[in-house]
Design a protein around this motif. Structure first.
Motif, PDB file in Angstrom:
ATOM      1  N   UNK A 258       0.908  -0.752  -0.187  1.00  0.00           N
ATOM      2  CA  UNK A 258       0.209  -0.042   0.522  1.00  0.00           C
ATOM      3  C   UNK A 258       0.863   1.157  -0.156  1.00  0.00           C
ATOM      4  N   UNK A 259       2.055   1.638  -0.675  1.00  0.00           N
ATOM      5  CA  UNK A 259       2.795   2.244  -0.502  1.00  0.00           C
ATOM      6  C   UNK A 259       2.316   3.224  -1.543  1.00  0.00           C
ATOM      7  N   UNK A 260       1.421   3.070  -2.621  1.00  0.00           N
ATOM      8  CA  UNK A 260       1.090   3.873  -4.005  1.00  0.00           C
ATOM      9  C   UNK A 260       1.848   3.230  -5.330  1.00  0.00           C
ATOM     10  N   UNK A 261       1.973   4.037  -5.829  1.00  0.00           N
ATOM     11  CA  UNK A 261       2.773   4.204  -7.531  1.00  0.00           C
ATOM     12  C   UNK A 261       3.886   5.208  -7.555  1.00  0.00           C
ATOM     13  N   UNK A 262       3.312   6.207  -6.608  1.00  0.00           N
ATOM     14  CA  UNK A 262       4.398   7.591  -6.934  1.00  0.00           C
ATOM     15  C   UNK A 262       5.640   7.435  -6.026  1.00  0.00           C
ATOM     16  N   UNK A 263       6.600   7.151  -6.386  1.00  0.00           N
ATOM     17  CA  UNK A 263       7.638   7.249  -5.181  1.00  0.00           C
ATOM     18  C   UNK A 263       8.972   7.656  -5.879  1.00  0.00           C
ATOM     19  N   UNK A 264       9.682   7.396  -6.349  1.00  0.00           N
ATOM     20  CA  UNK A 264      11.255   8.238  -7.017  1.00  0.00           C
ATOM     21  C   UNK A 264      10.611   9.661  -7.315  1.00  0.00           C
TER      22      UNK A 264
ATOM     23  N   UNK B 259      11.109  21.267 -10.258  1.00  0.00           N
ATOM     24  CA  UNK B 259      11.029  20.467 -10.909  1.00  0.00           C
ATOM     25  C   UNK B 259       9.529  19.962 -10.320  1.00  0.00           C
ATOM     26  N   UNK B 260       7.749  20.327 -11.107  1.00  0.00           N
ATOM     27  CA  UNK B 260       7.352  19.704 -10.765  1.00  0.00           C
ATOM     28  C   UNK B 260       7.017  18.791 -11.935  1.00  0.00           C
ATOM     29  N   UNK B 261       7.808  17.543 -11.699  1.00  0.00           N
ATOM     30  CA  UNK B 261       7.731  17.060 -13.013  1.00  0.00           C
ATOM     31  C   UNK B 261       7.221  15.656 -12.493  1.00  0.00           C
ATOM     32  N   UNK B 262       6.721  14.953 -11.256  1.00  0.00           N
ATOM     33  CA  UNK B 262       5.958  13.628 -11.319  1.00  0.00           C
ATOM     34  C   UNK B 262       7.263  12.717 -10.965  1.00  0.00           C
ATOM     35  N   UNK B 263       6.786  11.362 -10.668  1.00  0.00           N
ATOM     36  CA  UNK B 263       7.348  10.126 -10.135  1.00  0.00           C
ATOM     37  C   UNK B 263       7.293   9.489 -10.710  1.00  0.00           C
ATOM     38  N   UNK B 264       8.565   8.469 -10.605  1.00  0.00           N
ATOM     39  CA  UNK B 264       8.691   7.551 -11.444  1.00  0.00           C
ATOM     40  C   UNK B 264       8.293   5.764 -10.006  1.00  0.00           C
ATOM     41  N   UNK B 265       7.394   4.829 -10.510  1.00  0.00           N
ATOM     42  CA  UNK B 265       7.489   4.417  -9.704  1.00  0.00           C
ATOM     43  C   UNK B 265       8.774   3.384  -9.712  1.00  0.00           C
ATOM     44  N   UNK B 266       9.266   2.620  -8.598  1.00  0.00           N
ATOM     45  CA  UNK B 266       9.985   1.676  -8.222  1.00  0.00           C
ATOM     46  C   UNK B 266       9.428   0.478  -6.823  1.00  0.00           C
TER      47      UNK B 266
END
Length: 376
Positions: free
Chosen positions: A123-129, A283-290
């Motif tokens: 349940x850590x979501x998908x927005x990590x790094x 940088x408001x460029x979102x996150x990558x999953x990790x």
């Protein structure tokens, strides 16, 4: 242990609520020192654009006025109170380093010992790094750069102009926060806005309908929902901003410019060839999953788990919570997680524990006195 929930923010807590309601033995692990810390550590002026009425978890309404817009500390306080009032089994300051299959269940390798469990809910979501373009390294060394996850207040910016890269909701709000003390450029494509402006009569009138649409109609069980999911996730792209945001930006003096695509002599370059002389970049460029710590072959080419409403059918006993479009457009919102959590809790509660389930216990528990905490 029957079930381990990894992540103690809204997704993990909603899951814990339904697991407790169903009498499922479980523990919730969170790497932060306190519940709600992931919200408390965000920028100071952050407010949700979803009213408090639609920003709460199952079993406890928001204490705020229904039409108010919760701030980040309001959400942090609510989550902490939620875990305490409902007496959920949250163990803080525990970082999970690996999840792997073992026998008929899973082993969760954590900083305070390994836990063997029949089910695992991630349940850590998908927005990590943070996602930051490579050319950021070619900008001037004396230029202050930070990702939106590091931004807290305008005090972090040095004298001079600010380029905010990424024109989604986060970028727009941070640009509005900075424009009082700096010249600000907001760079990025316009992904559109909701049809109404928060706190207006039209918004109050249409919000129940809009919530019904995002939480019921735009559902991956139907073609509309699947088309929307594929549009926003493959590849990932921003969702529409709160209504009226663009007007606020223009009135405040923020200049909206094209995408930032590279650098020239240490300065950022826009898609139209314009070079900006700025002292700061956010940088408001979102996150990558990790999910590199999940040692299981359950991910697609974009790094998302392959699942059906959070259930990983290829790996019985493995579940995910808090994913974008897990079932609906609202699945990743605070108020949209309850139905997904209920579905997952009921699904895993029907799974029989393997024979000799006493083996599914924390390594430390086998060496500790009865009732002592195996994980801090």
């Amino acid at each position: 242990m029957h079930t381990v929930v990894i992540g103690g923010s809204q997704a993990g807590l909603a899951t814990g609520y339904h697991l407790k309601r169903l009498g499922v033995d479980h523990v919730i692990l969170d790497e932060n020192d306190e519940v709600g810390a992931s919200w408390r550590n965000r920028w100071e002026s952050l407010h949700l654009f979803t009213p408090a009425r639609y920003s709460c978890l199952p079993g406890m309404p928001s204490p705020l006025p229904p039409r108010s817009r919760p701030g980040k500390d309001d959400i942090a306080d609510y989550l902490r109170t939620y875990s305490e009032e409902l007496d959920l089994p949250v163990r803080t300051a525990v970082r999970v380093e690996r999840v792997a299959a073992e026998g008929d269940g899973y082993v969760v390798e954590a900083t305070d010992g390994d836990i063997r469990a029949h089910n695992v809910v991630i349940a850590t979501g998908a927005f990590h790094n943070p996602r930051i373009p490579e050319f950021a390294e070619t900008l001037h060394l004396d230029m202050i750069q930070m990702h939106s996850s590091e931004y807290r207040s305008p005090a972090q910016a040095q004298e001079g102009g600010v380029l905010v890269v990424g024109a989604g909701q986060s970028g727009a709000e941070i640009a509005l926060d900075l424009v009082h003390n700096h010249q600000v450029w907001l760079s990025g494509n316009d992904n559109g806005e909701e049809p109404t402006t928060p706190d207006t009569f039209a918004d109050r009138l249409l919000m129940p309908l809009m919530w019904f649409v995002v939480s019921r109609v735009v559902n991956v069980a139907n073609p509309i929902g699947r088309k929307a999911r594929d549009h926003f996730l493959y590849p990932p792209r921003g969702i529409p901003r709160a209504g009226g945001t663009k007007k606020k930006l223009l009135e405040a003096g923020v200049e909206w410019v094209p995408r930032t695509t590279g650098s020239s002599d240490g300065h950022p370059v826009l898609e139209d060839g314009r070079v900006l002389d700025v002292a700061n970049v956010v940088w408001c460029t979102g996150f990558v999953t990790d999910y590199s710590w999940v040692d299981l072959p359950v991910f697609d080419d974009f790094g998302y788990p392959t699942h059906d409403r959070g259930v990983v059918e290829s790996q019985p006993g493995l579940y995910f919570m808090g994913l974008p479009f897990q079932s609906t457009l609202s699945s990743a919102l605070v108020g949209g997680m309850g139905r997904d959590a209920e579905y997952i809790a009921e699904h895993l509660s029907r799974r029989r524990s393997p024979a000799g389930s006493v083996a599914f216990a924390t390594d430390q528990e086998s060496r500790s006195a009865p009732g002592s905490g195996a994980v801090r």
